[in-house]
Design a protein around this motif. Structure first.
Motif, short mmCIF file in Angstrom:
data_model
loop_
_atom_site.label_atom_id
_atom_site.label_comp_id
_atom_site.label_asym_id
_atom_site.label_seq_id
_atom_site.Cartn_x
_atom_site.Cartn_y
_atom_site.Cartn_z
N ASN A 26 0.81 -1.22 0.00
CA ASN A 26 0.00 0.00 0.00
C ASN A 26 0.84 1.27 0.00
OD1 ASN A 26 -2.22 -1.58 -0.21
ND2 ASN A 26 -2.78 -1.48 1.95
N ARG A 96 -7.03 -1.10 -7.19
CA ARG A 96 -7.67 0.06 -6.58
C ARG A 96 -6.82 1.30 -6.78
NH1 ARG A 96 -12.29 2.08 -4.63
NH2 ARG A 96 -11.99 3.56 -2.97
N ALA A 97 -5.50 1.13 -6.64
CA ALA A 97 -4.59 2.29 -6.57
C ALA A 97 -4.41 2.99 -7.90
CB ALA A 97 -3.23 1.83 -6.04
N TYR A 99 -6.37 4.83 -9.15
CA TYR A 99 -6.96 6.16 -9.04
C TYR A 99 -5.95 7.20 -8.53
CZ TYR A 99 -8.35 4.93 -4.11
OH TYR A 99 -8.42 4.53 -2.79
N TYR A 100 -4.79 6.74 -8.05
CA TYR A 100 -3.77 7.71 -7.63
C TYR A 100 -3.20 8.47 -8.83
CZ TYR A 100 -3.74 5.48 -3.00
OH TYR A 100 -4.10 4.99 -1.77
N ILE A 122 -15.07 -5.11 -1.09
CA ILE A 122 -15.28 -5.22 0.36
C ILE A 122 -16.25 -4.15 0.84
CG2 ILE A 122 -13.11 -6.36 0.90
CD1 ILE A 122 -11.81 -3.65 1.27
N PRO A 126 -16.80 4.43 -2.33
CA PRO A 126 -16.92 5.65 -3.14
C PRO A 126 -15.62 6.46 -3.12
CG PRO A 126 -18.04 5.93 -1.06
CD PRO A 126 -17.60 4.50 -1.10
N ILE A 127 -15.50 7.42 -4.02
CA ILE A 127 -14.30 8.28 -4.02
C ILE A 127 -14.69 9.75 -3.91
CG2 ILE A 127 -12.89 6.62 -5.31
CD1 ILE A 127 -13.32 8.34 -7.82
N GLN A 129 -14.62 11.77 -1.46
CA GLN A 129 -13.67 12.61 -0.72
C GLN A 129 -12.48 13.01 -1.59
OE1 GLN A 129 -14.39 13.50 2.73
NE2 GLN A 129 -16.34 12.70 1.91
N HIS A 130 -12.06 12.09 -2.45
CA HIS A 130 -10.97 12.43 -3.38
C HIS A 130 -11.41 13.60 -4.26
CE1 HIS A 130 -9.17 8.10 -3.24
NE2 HIS A 130 -10.21 8.10 -2.44
N ALA A 165 -11.58 9.49 7.89
CA ALA A 165 -10.14 9.33 7.64
C ALA A 165 -9.99 8.36 6.48
CB ALA A 165 -9.44 8.80 8.89
N THR A 166 -9.74 8.87 5.29
CA THR A 166 -9.62 8.01 4.11
C THR A 166 -8.17 7.95 3.66
OG1 THR A 166 -9.95 8.07 1.71
CG2 THR A 166 -10.63 10.03 2.92
N GLY A 168 -6.96 6.51 0.84
CA GLY A 168 -6.86 6.86 -0.57
C GLY A 168 -7.10 8.33 -0.81
N ARG A 334 -16.96 -6.88 4.51
CA ARG A 334 -15.62 -7.48 4.53
C ARG A 334 -15.61 -8.81 5.29
NH1 ARG A 334 -9.83 -4.25 4.76
NH2 ARG A 334 -8.83 -5.84 3.46
N ARG A 375 -7.44 -10.14 1.11
CA ARG A 375 -7.22 -10.52 2.51
C ARG A 375 -8.11 -11.69 2.92
NH1 ARG A 375 -2.34 -8.02 2.53
NH2 ARG A 375 -2.61 -5.89 1.86
#
Ligand code: EPZ
Length: 423
Positions: A26, A96-97, A99-100, A122, A126-127, A129-130, A165-166, A168, A334, A375
């Motif tokens: 991560n 997932r990543a 989107y960075y 899981i 949503p995104i 907050q990004h 607290a996100t 991503g 999850r 996981r």
């Protein structure tokens, strides 16, 4: 990935010995897109040889960056000819990543068209907050037919307060804010070790980021960032998975090259259960020396008990006498590993979607099971190591996304594990 690929484990042997943990997944998936913010080549060392890293290399190359990557060695990224700004569906869906690349491309050139990400199912994930963060920095952001189109003539610093607290969201907005004019303040920022690692990486490129690891991060933007050579931190979740496997098999394992303080929430929980946990320098030793006690586990943002260890922890708790309670507060769905663990003889009941009640059974027994997410795969690995007889794990490729050479590591600790591709 092959549909008929299976991992075969014959369980029942305690894991014994020493093992080295790999670089953090991560953290790596944040550092690799961040190289696009530099005007010069960057070198990253200690990257894990996992499929998520391979996917990001392909995406960087598709954007025009030159990437020299020898799995298991270092990665050199030369972003100087990275003129692309689009990440399509197939690439973005691999992890997932992906989107960075929105934050990284916005910071690099003020334009990013990135398809919505893949990653483990899981929860809804949503995104919002990004996108709220990008808009606060002055970007026009549209979501159209599965694509996020973000564009900004100028990025200007602002105060951004996340509704939760996100991880991503904190990473993605930090990437863009590095190049925004003036000050940006992130309030209610995530504090995970990989946030700190990204801030250290960016600061080594000449960025000005203060407060990473706390819930307020202050960033002063710069128009240009330079190259760097940087070593990614060890994988907190791989370390925890190996610690849990040691406890679950009543073994005695020392994990080297880790950062013990990152493991405190798990270490304390294992001590509560009656395990011996000893941290020395960059190693942690876990020994199961007697009866294990049932516990309550509640996942929290860092430094609380990591949600990524909830699933392997459930496997460990299946044979602990009494009833343990596991509460998943971060993601709404999850517990997809529970059905598979119950097929192996576990006695787990999920109530109100976010709580699992685990009543200890004398032992698990091997069975064919299927991995549903990364996981969950870790949970089934642990259960297979514990169970009497052979466990066949189908769809093991999920595990390859986040654990480097996991069979080799477990075999070095005495496990009987191999992979088979049936025609
Ligand atoms: C990262 O996911 C990790 N993935 C996850 O690890 C990890 O479980 C998670 O952080 C929590 O630690 C990577 O780093 C690639 P979040 P992320 O944003 O960033 C909600 C693994 O196994 N939320 O911290 O997606 C969200 O739905 C993976 O390695 C919003 O509502 O997690 C969740 O309920 C699985 N809106 C909560 O916040 C947003 O805009 C935390 O999500 C963003 C998040």
């Amino acid at each position: 990935m092959s549909g008929k690929e299976r991992m075969l484990i014959t369980g029942g042997q305690p894991l014994q010995g020493e093992v080295r943990v790999s670089g953090g997944k991560n953290a790596s998936v944040a550092l690799i897109p961040a190289t696009l913010l530099s005007d010069e080549p960057c070198v990253i060392e200690n990257l894990p040889d996992i499929d998520d890293v391979h996917a990001l290399v392909d995406i960087l190359r598709s954007l025009g960056a030159e990437v020299d990557y020898q799995p298991g060695a270092q990665m050199r990224v030369d972003p100087r000819h990275a003129d692309g700004y689009t990440v399509g569906y197939e690439d973005a869906q691999r992890l997932r990543a992906s989107y960075y690349f929105i934050g990284a491309l916005l910071g690099r050139r003020g334009k990013a068209h990135v398809s919505t990400p893949g990653g483990c199912r899981i929860g809804q994930r949503p995104i919002d907050q990004h996108l709220k963060g990008f808009r606060a920095l002055g970007a026009e952001v549209e979501e159209r037919s599965g694509m996020v189109q973000a564009e900004a003539d100028r990025l200007v610093g602002n105060v951004i307060s996340f509704d939760m607290a996100t991880v991503g969201g904190t990473i993605n907005v930090m990437l863009a804010a590095c190049k925004a004019e003036g000050q940006t303040t992130l309030i209610n920022a995530a504090k995970e070790p990989h946030i700190v690692d990204l801030a250290n990486f960016l600061n080594s490129m000449g960025a000005t980021i203060r407060g990473a690891g706390t819930d307020v991060i202050r960033i002063t933007g710069h128009p240009r960032l330079h190259g760097t050579v940087y070593q990614v931190i060890p994988d907190q979740i791989e370390t925890g998975t190996l610690m849990i496997a040691a406890a679950a098999t009543h073994g005695d394992v020392t994990v080297h090259d880790c950062i013990p303080i990152h493991m405190d929430a798990l270490s304390v929980k294992l001590l509560e259960m009656g395990m011996m946990v000893t941290a020395t320098g960059d190693s942690i030793r876990v020994r199961s020396t007697g009866p294990q006690r049932s516990v309550k586990v509640t996942t929290q943002v860092y430094p609380g008990f990591p949600t990524d260890l909830q699933q392997p922890m459930c496997a460990l708790l299946t044979t602990v006498p009494g009833t343990s309670r596991v509460e998943e507060t971060i993601f709404e769905s999850r517990f997809r590993h529970v059905d598979e663990l119950n097929r192996m003889g576990a006695n787990i009941t999920v109530i109100e979607q976010r709580t699992a009640l685990i009543t200890g059974v004398p032992e698990l027994y091997g069975a064919p099971v299927t991995v549903t997410d990364l996981r969950a795969g870790a949970a089934l690995l642990v259960a297979g190591l514990m169970a009497r007889g052979q466990t066949e794990i189908y769809e093991p490729w999920y595990i390859d996304r986040g654990y480097e050479h996991i069979e080799e590591k477990l075999r070095s600790l005495g496990a009987t594990i191999r992979r088979e591709v049936s025609q």
